[in-house]
Design a protein around this motif. Structure first.
Motif, PDB file in Angstrom:
ATOM      1  N   SER A  15      -4.725   1.634  14.154  1.00 11.80           N
ATOM      2  CA  SER A  15      -4.167   0.219  13.918  1.00 11.80           C
ATOM      3  C   SER A  15      -5.154  -0.506  13.545  1.00 11.80           C
ATOM      4  O   SER A  15      -6.320  -0.782  13.926  1.00 11.80           O
ATOM      5  CB  SER A  15      -3.815  -0.091  15.248  1.00 11.80           C
ATOM      6  N   ARG A  17      -5.070  -4.654  11.874  1.00 10.63           N
ATOM      7  CA  ARG A  17      -4.132  -5.768  11.735  1.00 10.63           C
ATOM      8  C   ARG A  17      -4.663  -6.494  10.787  1.00 10.63           C
ATOM      9  O   ARG A  17      -5.842  -6.217  10.121  1.00 10.63           O
ATOM     10  CB  ARG A  17      -4.310  -6.868  12.932  1.00 10.63           C
ATOM     11  N   ASN A  18      -3.960  -7.438  10.130  1.00 10.12           N
ATOM     12  CA  ASN A  18      -4.290  -8.434   8.887  1.00 10.12           C
ATOM     13  C   ASN A  18      -5.605  -8.801   9.014  1.00 10.12           C
ATOM     14  O   ASN A  18      -6.675  -8.875   8.102  1.00 10.12           O
ATOM     15  CB  ASN A  18      -3.073  -9.213   8.498  1.00 10.12           C
ATOM     16  N   SER A  19      -5.744  -9.207  10.245  1.00  3.20           N
ATOM     17  CA  SER A  19      -7.401  -9.978  10.458  1.00  3.20           C
ATOM     18  C   SER A  19      -8.434  -8.960  10.559  1.00  3.20           C
ATOM     19  O   SER A  19      -9.410  -9.850  10.184  1.00  3.20           O
ATOM     20  CB  SER A  19      -7.148 -11.217  11.644  1.00  3.20           C
ATOM     21  N   GLU A  20      -7.972  -7.955  10.566  1.00  2.00           N
ATOM     22  CA  GLU A  20      -9.177  -6.884  10.672  1.00  2.00           C
ATOM     23  C   GLU A  20      -9.546  -6.263   9.399  1.00  2.00           C
ATOM     24  O   GLU A  20     -10.542  -5.561   9.366  1.00  2.00           O
ATOM     25  CB  GLU A  20      -8.762  -5.996  11.852  1.00  2.00           C
ATOM     26  N   SER A 170      -1.310  -4.588   6.724  1.00  2.00           N
ATOM     27  CA  SER A 170      -1.667  -4.071   8.055  1.00  2.00           C
ATOM     28  C   SER A 170      -1.056  -2.993   8.309  1.00  2.00           C
ATOM     29  O   SER A 170      -0.067  -2.587   7.477  1.00  2.00           O
ATOM     30  CB  SER A 170      -1.364  -5.280   9.057  1.00  2.00           C
ATOM     31  N   GLU A 172       1.052  -2.676  10.927  1.00  2.00           N
ATOM     32  CA  GLU A 172       1.696  -3.140  12.178  1.00  2.00           C
ATOM     33  C   GLU A 172       3.150  -3.564  11.662  1.00  2.00           C
ATOM     34  O   GLU A 172       3.186  -4.339  10.776  1.00  2.00           O
ATOM     35  CB  GLU A 172       1.132  -4.297  13.048  1.00  2.00           C
ATOM     36  N   GLU A 174       5.157  -5.246  12.905  1.00  2.00           N
ATOM     37  CA  GLU A 174       5.441  -6.564  13.279  1.00  2.00           C
ATOM     38  C   GLU A 174       5.017  -7.793  12.227  1.00  2.00           C
ATOM     39  O   GLU A 174       5.893  -8.533  12.033  1.00  2.00           O
ATOM     40  CB  GLU A 174       4.757  -6.792  14.667  1.00  2.00           C
ATOM     41  N   GLU A 175       3.765  -7.145  11.898  1.00  2.00           N
ATOM     42  CA  GLU A 175       3.266  -8.107  10.811  1.00  2.00           C
ATOM     43  C   GLU A 175       3.950  -7.948   9.422  1.00  2.00           C
ATOM     44  O   GLU A 175       4.054  -8.809   8.589  1.00  2.00           O
ATOM     45  CB  GLU A 175       1.868  -7.908  10.508  1.00  2.00           C
ATOM     46  N   CYS A 214       1.813  -0.583   6.248  1.00  2.00           N
ATOM     47  CA  CYS A 214       2.474  -0.177   7.211  1.00  2.00           C
ATOM     48  C   CYS A 214       3.677   0.960   6.545  1.00  2.00           C
ATOM     49  O   CYS A 214       4.192   0.410   5.391  1.00  2.00           O
ATOM     50  CB  CYS A 214       3.141  -1.470   7.701  1.00  2.00           C
TER      51      CYS A 214
END
Length: 261
Positions: A15, A17-20, A170, A172, A174-175, A214
């Motif tokens: 995983s 995320r966009n912030s990572e 990302s 994810e 959800e994102e 994703c």
């Protein structure tokens, strides 16, 4: 979870995320050189469809002096060029610092590689009255750096594009869904839009860095957009034959064309 930029060797991470993701280290010139130095066949198909969609919409409804929005512009000018005949202002919204710097330099007088993209647009009558698209884009373009999840204004644009962003920020789902929702909420009712996606992407490698994606399919796009779009939403598959495929990753792109309710 390991800290620091995500290297190609680390792509087994489950995983991201966009912030990572390592957006601060995104190499704009390398991505440009790999994808947009010439008009590739897949972009020809996409740009033709977008051109005809916007041309038909504004032929029916009229429009001029509008505000356009391209979310996640990256090093791709052709979505903004596709909106140019109807817009007095086009916001190119982008997060990565390298892309922002490139955009600010490029819109001031874009490179000759974009001439082939403009010639394709100018096959449609709506674009043929523009004698100097460089000067027109330079006067209309506004490059804005920001995070679409936090800083994209609602209901501010009359026409919008978002190309290879929602599924490519990302891993994810959800994102992915949130990015599509934020984009459509940035458009006013009645606004035409064009959104492009990579189907079943595992992400992309730019230099030594890996950027997440994703994995989505056509139904995911339809599910996200149908609640926001007026009747007539189209989701087109852009198949890329093996001998024409110049990008790593998926062999299919999805292009959603429609109008906000």
């Amino acid at each position: 979870m390991p800290s620091g930029p995500v290297k190609v060797a680390d792509i087994a991470r489950d995983s991201v995320r966009n912030s990572e993701a390592p957006w601060d280290s995104f190499n704009a010139l390398e991505y440009l050189n790999e994808n947009y130095l010439r008009l590739q066949q897949e972009d020809r198909l996409i740009l033709t469809a977008v051109r005809d969609h916007f041309g038909a919409h504004f032929q029916r409804h009229g429009g001029g002096g509008l505000r356009g929005l391209d979310v996640g512009a990256g090093t791709n000018l052709y979505p903004s060029l596709a909106m140019l005949p109807w817009c007095s202002r086009i916001t190119l919204f982008e997060r990565a610092p390298g892309n922002v710097a490139w955009l600010r330099g490029e819109v001031a007088g874009y490179g000759r590689n974009w001439d082939a993209f403009w010639r394709l647009l100018a096959e449609h009558p709506a674009y043929q009255g523009i004698d100097d698209p460089r000067a027109l884009l330079s006067g209309a373009a506004e490059v804005v750096q920001g995070d679409l999840f936090a800083q994209l204004p609602e209901r501010g644009a009359d026409v919008g594009t978002m190309f290879f962003v929602a599924e490519s920020l990302s891993t994810e789902r959800e994102e992915f869904v949130k990015a599509v929702n934020v984009f459509v909420r940035a458009l006013r009712p009645g606004a035409p839009f064009a959104v492009a996606f990579m189907e079943n992407s595992d992400g992309s490698d730019v230099g030594e860095l890996h950027f997440p994606a994703c994995r989505i399919v056509t139904n995911d796009v339809v599910d996200c957009l149908r609640g926001h779009a007026a009747d007539g939403l189209q989701v087109n598959r852009i198949e890329i034959p093996g001998e024409l495929k110049l990008r790593d990753g998926p062999t299919c792109m999805l292009l959603a064309l429609g109008q906000i309710r």
